[in-house]
Design a protein around this motif. Structure first.
Motif: not given
Length: 109
Positions: A78-84, A70-76
């Motif tokens: 363009n990152i898909s949460l499902s891919k992460m 959640i933190k990385w998705a909020m910072i970046n």
């Protein structure tokens, strides 16, 4: 002891069946392996009669992964949460395999 060795083989059979049923799915058959390997690891620690931190360790793993995703998705943005989550599940696949092999090696010694 046979149950410890048969659980990964049962997991491989389940992975094969998953690949047969859903050949073009976004997940792979070996994604079911952590369920079988974690149970085999629990059986190994029960065999040695040592306290097991396995359930709490994997609960902590999932909580930390969820928070970091959640933190990385909020910072970046363009990152898909499902891919992460897919990438983290792949890490769990690898971690559970190495955990099982390490416990099996320690038990045999």
């Amino acid at each position: 002891m046979t149950k410890i060795l048969l659980m990964p083989l049962l997991g491989l059979a389940a992975a094969y069946v998953v690949n047969l049923i859903w050949p073009k799915a976004s997940f792979r058959g070996y994604d079911v392996m952590p369920f079988f390997l974690i149970y085999a690891c629990q059986l190994l620690t029960d065999l040695k009669k040592l306290p097991s931190f396995l359930p709490s360790a994997f609960l902590l793993y999932f909580i930390l992964i969820l928070l970091s995703a959640i933190k990385w998705a909020m910072i970046n943005k363009n990152i898909s949460l499902s891919k992460m989550f897919r990438q983290f599940w792949s890490y769990l696949d690898a971690c559970s395999f190495f955990w099982y092999m390490g416990l099996l090696l320690v038990t045999m010694i």
